[in-house]
Design a protein around this motif. Structure first.
Motif, PDB file in Angstrom:
ATOM      1  N   ALA A   1       0.846  -1.191   0.000  1.00 52.14           N
ATOM      2  CA  ALA A   1       0.000   0.000   0.000  1.00 52.14           C
ATOM      3  C   ALA A   1       0.880   1.239   0.000  1.00 52.14           C
ATOM      4  O   ALA A   1       1.995   1.230   0.518  1.00 52.14           O
ATOM      5  N   GLY A   2       0.358   2.312  -0.573  1.00 51.07           N
ATOM      6  CA  GLY A   2       1.089   3.571  -0.589  1.00 51.07           C
ATOM      7  C   GLY A   2       0.446   4.526  -1.564  1.00 51.07           C
ATOM      8  O   GLY A   2      -0.306   4.116  -2.447  1.00 51.07           O
ATOM      9  N   LEU A   3       0.737   5.796  -1.397  1.00 53.74           N
ATOM     10  CA  LEU A   3       0.212   6.791  -2.319  1.00 53.74           C
ATOM     11  C   LEU A   3       0.962   6.732  -3.635  1.00 53.74           C
ATOM     12  O   LEU A   3       2.059   6.185  -3.720  1.00 53.74           O
TER      13      LEU A   3
ATOM     14  N   TYR B   1       2.314  -4.544   3.394  1.00 58.81           N
ATOM     15  CA  TYR B   1       3.415  -3.620   3.661  1.00 58.81           C
ATOM     16  C   TYR B   1       2.939  -2.201   3.310  1.00 58.81           C
ATOM     17  O   TYR B   1       2.257  -2.007   2.302  1.00 58.81           O
ATOM     18  N   VAL B   2       3.320  -1.224   4.119  1.00 57.55           N
ATOM     19  CA  VAL B   2       2.972   0.176   3.856  1.00 57.55           C
ATOM     20  C   VAL B   2       4.239   0.899   3.413  1.00 57.55           C
ATOM     21  O   VAL B   2       5.271   0.835   4.086  1.00 57.55           O
ATOM     22  N   MET B   3       4.139   1.586   2.271  1.00 59.37           N
ATOM     23  CA  MET B   3       5.315   2.191   1.651  1.00 59.37           C
ATOM     24  C   MET B   3       5.128   3.679   1.469  1.00 59.37           C
ATOM     25  O   MET B   3       4.039   4.150   1.151  1.00 59.37           O
ATOM     26  N   ASN B   4       6.220   4.428   1.649  1.00 57.23           N
ATOM     27  CA  ASN B   4       6.203   5.869   1.390  1.00 57.23           C
ATOM     28  C   ASN B   4       7.624   6.326   1.107  1.00 57.23           C
ATOM     29  O   ASN B   4       8.572   5.893   1.772  1.00 57.23           O
ATOM     30  N   GLU B   5       7.770   7.159   0.098  1.00 64.17           N
ATOM     31  CA  GLU B   5       9.055   7.748  -0.282  1.00 64.17           C
ATOM     32  C   GLU B   5      10.143   6.689  -0.422  1.00 64.17           C
ATOM     33  O   GLU B   5      11.276   6.858   0.038  1.00 64.17           O
ATOM     34  N   GLY B   6       9.786   5.579  -1.067  1.00 69.01           N
ATOM     35  CA  GLY B   6      10.766   4.561  -1.411  1.00 69.01           C
ATOM     36  C   GLY B   6      11.163   3.617  -0.303  1.00 69.01           C
ATOM     37  O   GLY B   6      12.087   2.816  -0.470  1.00 69.01           O
ATOM     38  N   ALA B   7      10.482   3.685   0.836  1.00 68.46           N
ATOM     39  CA  ALA B   7      10.833   2.819   1.962  1.00 68.46           C
ATOM     40  C   ALA B   7       9.583   2.183   2.556  1.00 68.46           C
ATOM     41  O   ALA B   7       8.482   2.754   2.478  1.00 68.46           O
TER      42      ALA B   7
ATOM     43  N   GLY C   1       6.388  -0.197   7.556  1.00 70.63           N
ATOM     44  CA  GLY C   1       5.977  -1.262   8.452  1.00 70.63           C
ATOM     45  C   GLY C   1       5.062  -2.219   7.727  1.00 70.63           C
ATOM     46  O   GLY C   1       4.827  -2.094   6.522  1.00 70.63           O
ATOM     47  N   GLU C   2       4.523  -3.189   8.455  1.00 73.89           N
ATOM     48  CA  GLU C   2       3.604  -4.152   7.865  1.00 73.89           C
ATOM     49  C   GLU C   2       2.464  -4.439   8.832  1.00 73.89           C
ATOM     50  O   GLU C   2       2.606  -4.285  10.048  1.00 73.89           O
ATOM     51  N   LEU C   3       1.338  -4.843   8.268  1.00 71.12           N
ATOM     52  CA  LEU C   3       0.145  -5.121   9.052  1.00 71.12           C
ATOM     53  C   LEU C   3      -0.464  -6.442   8.598  1.00 71.12           C
ATOM     54  O   LEU C   3      -0.562  -6.699   7.394  1.00 71.12           O
ATOM     55  N   ALA C   4      -0.876  -7.256   9.552  1.00 67.54           N
ATOM     56  CA  ALA C   4      -1.661  -8.436   9.202  1.00 67.54           C
ATOM     57  C   ALA C   4      -3.042  -7.962   8.766  1.00 67.54           C
ATOM     58  O   ALA C   4      -3.554  -6.949   9.258  1.00 67.54           O
ATOM     59  N   ALA C   5      -3.655  -8.683   7.838  1.00 64.68           N
ATOM     60  CA  ALA C   5      -4.951  -8.257   7.297  1.00 64.68           C
ATOM     61  C   ALA C   5      -5.987  -8.099   8.404  1.00 64.68           C
ATOM     62  O   ALA C   5      -6.824  -7.191   8.358  1.00 64.68           O
ATOM     63  N   ALA C   6      -5.925  -8.960   9.405  1.00 63.34           N
ATOM     64  CA  ALA C   6      -6.923  -8.943  10.472  1.00 63.34           C
ATOM     65  C   ALA C   6      -6.864  -7.654  11.289  1.00 63.34           C
ATOM     66  O   ALA C   6      -7.876  -7.221  11.848  1.00 63.34           O
ATOM     67  N   GLU C   7      -5.704  -7.015  11.335  1.00 65.20           N
ATOM     68  CA  GLU C   7      -5.567  -5.805  12.160  1.00 65.20           C
ATOM     69  C   GLU C   7      -5.453  -4.535  11.315  1.00 65.20           C
ATOM     70  O   GLU C   7      -5.406  -3.428  11.847  1.00 65.20           O
ATOM     71  N   ALA C   8      -5.447  -4.679   9.986  1.00 69.32           N
ATOM     72  CA  ALA C   8      -5.265  -3.527   9.111  1.00 69.32           C
ATOM     73  C   ALA C   8      -6.577  -2.795   8.868  1.00 69.32           C
ATOM     74  O   ALA C   8      -7.663  -3.383   8.913  1.00 69.32           O
ATOM     75  N   SER C   9      -6.481  -1.513   8.592  1.00 73.97           N
ATOM     76  CA  SER C   9      -7.622  -0.693   8.206  1.00 73.97           C
ATOM     77  C   SER C   9      -7.096   0.469   7.372  1.00 73.97           C
ATOM     78  O   SER C   9      -5.901   0.776   7.401  1.00 73.97           O
ATOM     79  N   GLN C  10      -7.996   1.126   6.638  1.00 76.68           N
ATOM     80  CA  GLN C  10      -7.573   2.283   5.848  1.00 76.68           C
ATOM     81  C   GLN C  10      -7.005   3.376   6.748  1.00 76.68           C
ATOM     82  O   GLN C  10      -6.024   4.033   6.393  1.00 76.68           O
ATOM     83  N   GLU C  11      -7.624   3.544   7.916  1.00 76.56           N
ATOM     84  CA  GLU C  11      -7.175   4.583   8.843  1.00 76.56           C
ATOM     85  C   GLU C  11      -5.756   4.299   9.337  1.00 76.56           C
ATOM     86  O   GLU C  11      -4.922   5.214   9.402  1.00 76.56           O
ATOM     87  N   LYS C  12      -5.478   3.032   9.665  1.00 70.28           N
ATOM     88  CA  LYS C  12      -4.140   2.673  10.155  1.00 70.28           C
ATOM     89  C   LYS C  12      -3.087   2.870   9.063  1.00 70.28           C
ATOM     90  O   LYS C  12      -1.988   3.363   9.329  1.00 70.28           O
ATOM     91  N   ILE C  13      -3.431   2.474   7.850  1.00 69.10           N
ATOM     92  CA  ILE C  13      -2.483   2.613   6.746  1.00 69.10           C
ATOM     93  C   ILE C  13      -2.174   4.081   6.483  1.00 69.10           C
ATOM     94  O   ILE C  13      -1.004   4.475   6.360  1.00 69.10           O
ATOM     95  N   MET C  14      -3.220   4.918   6.396  1.00 68.66           N
ATOM     96  CA  MET C  14      -3.004   6.336   6.141  1.00 68.66           C
ATOM     97  C   MET C  14      -2.268   6.996   7.301  1.00 68.66           C
ATOM     98  O   MET C  14      -1.443   7.890   7.082  1.00 68.66           O
TER      99      MET C  14
END
Length: 507
Positions: A296-298, A479-485, A488-501
């Protein structure tokens, strides 16, 4: 609200062996936003090509009544002269020319054969102001992002005194902010009395701006919905599009995750043209057998650059890091070596980089693994056809023949051909970059089902997507990505759009 600017009556359009449109009727009121919804291949774009003269009068049955008069457009210039402007999904701009030159290309402001450049630049500046662009009229188009290029296309339409604007998937390649700007612009046009026909698969955008929705399925108009008379849910639109209820947007899967299959360590990549500019920084990634991993990432976060650099070092320079498959180091320094060692990459741009559009389904399917249909360096035509037919059936590619050119397929079916090409290489790890971009909900469900099947077969799947609900719906880990790095990572069960953003904006 009964001021009808356009009426299409009983439009029927056939191609060899296929009836693309069957007795389709459509009314558009002046100053309304009229959305066209339907699966890929349903006939939406064909209907608009009939309207705009791309398919000229005489090549279809039925009538077009525009501003009270029956019209017979012989080409696109005829419809433009009447104020009907179509903006296709693939932008028709020349990257090497300036904004001003693009806007007035073919519609030059000239006196006695000499272009009046001061007037061109002054008029362009006024048009850019109307669409919210602050760039200079002399700015080269190739230096603009896709979102701004889309606005230039709209400015070009305004230069032609547009009365009815047709937009075919205008936000398919845009990030959220650019999409919102474009939709706000359509609402401004509505206030000015300009009618718009909007083709989009993004139902949330349609719900936000549309006054009327026409649903097309299998070449027929199956419903016209008045968004002001009742609240139209996305499920109601989907039911019309696919002819059935879709209680679950994402197919269910019980993960059976095995041992680590792919491991990427300390991956660093520098810009291909600027050696001092680092694009990817110290990425570490693991994918297990039977696992679907999301990134995930912008837009601009480096997701595609990472994927391409990993797949045969197709992007970047001074690339460093290690790649292991099943615990053993593998060489991915060229595309050939990456494929030989079990990697495959489905590009985000299927038309430019994923397919040979002027070739058949058959040729595209076997292109990445010609050795699989050859004997002593000679292609076995019978075997090649058998392989293409097997994938056509397995992936439900809707076509009368594997000899059909892929340019004639819908977006969803084109995407299945790209998948077929890479599945025929029998990869261990498949990287999917925006696998459902520009395709409808029905085709998306089929792509998701294919991803699940690959995971069930023990393959590793990496999915890059700008649609966070999609990642949350199909992935086991993100995996959450920003500016080439990686942040962190999130298991699907604990992930949400709010957490990723939150991870992105607080990095």
């Amino acid at each position: 609200m009964q001021d009808i600017i356009l009426e299409m009556r009983g439009i029927t359009k056939s191609f060899p062996g296929v009836k693309a449109l069957s007795d389709v009727s459509l009314k558009v009121r002046r100053g309304e936003i009229h959305a066209l919804c339907g699966e890929n291949g349903a006939g939406k774009s064909t209907l608009m090509k009939v309207l705009s003269g791309v398919y000229p009068h005489g090549s279809y049955d039925g009538d077009i009544v525009y501003e009270g008069n029956t019209v017979a457009f012989g080409g696109i210039s005829d419809s433009e002269d009447q104020g009907i402007i179509i903006i296709h999904q693939e932008l028709a701009l020349v990257p090497q020319l300036s904004i001003a030159e693009n806007i007035f290309l073919g519609n030059e402001i000239a006196h006695k054969g000499v272009i009046d450049w001061p007037q061109v630049y002054a008029t362009t500046a006024e048009l850019l102001r109307k669409v919210g662009l602050s760039e200079s009229s002399s700015t080269q188009i190739g230096k603009l992002g896709v979102g701004k290029q889309q606005l230039v296309e709209i400015a070009k339409a305004l230069s032609k005194k547009v009365k009815l604007l047709i937009l075919d998937e205008p936000t398919a390649a845009l990030q959220e902010n650019d999409s919102q700007k474009l939709l706000d612009l359509l609402l401004e046009f509505k206030a000015q009395g300009i009618a718009s026909i909007l083709i989009s698969h993004k139902l949330n955008e349609i719900s936000r701006v549309a006054d009327t929705i026409t649903v097309i399925r299998d070449g027929m108009a199956v419903a016209t919905l008045d968004c002001h008379a009742e609240e139209i849910s996305e499920d109601r639109i989907i039911r019309g599009m696919v002819g059935r209820d879709m209680e679950h947007r994402y197919p269910q899967r019980i993960p059976n995750i095995g041992a680590t299959l792919l491991e990427v360590s300390d991956w660093n990549v520098w810009h291909p043209e600027s050696a001092e500019r680092q694009m990817i920084s110290d990425i570490n990634l693991k994918v297990a057998a039977g696992e679907v991993v999301g990134i995930a990432g912008l837009m601009g976060s480096g997701r595609t650059e990472f994927a391409m650099s990993l797949f045969g070092k197709s992007y970047g320079q001074n690339i460093s890091g290690t790649v292991q498959l099943r615990g053993q180091p593998v060489d991915v320094s060229t595309v050939r070596k990456a494929v030989a060692n079990g990697l495959a990459y489905v590009t985000e741009d299927r038309k430019e980089l994923g397919l040979v559009l002027d070739e058949s389904i058959l040729r595209n399917t076997t292109l990445a693994n010609l050795g699989g249909v050859s004997t002593r360096g000679v292609i076995d035509d019978t075997q090649e056809r058998r392989v293409a037919e097997d994938y056509r059936k397995a992936l439900n590619i809707r076509t009368p023949s594997v000899f059909q050119k892929v340019m004639n397929l819908s977006g969803g079916n084109q995407q299945k051909v790209v998948l077929s090409k890479w599945l025929f290489t029998e990869p261990d790890v498949l990287i999917l970059d925006e696998p459902t971009r520009g395709i409808d909900v029905g085709a998306k469900f089929e792509i998701y089902s294919i991803i699940n099947q690959l995971a069930d077969e023990g393959k590793g799947v990496i999915v890059i997507s700008s649609e966070m609900p999609e990642l949350l719906g199909i992935c086991d880990r993100i995996y959450v990505m920003n500016e080439g790095a990686f942040l962190g990572e999130l298991a699907a069960a604990e992930a949400s759009q709010e957490k990723i953003m939150s991870m992105i904006v607080t990095a």
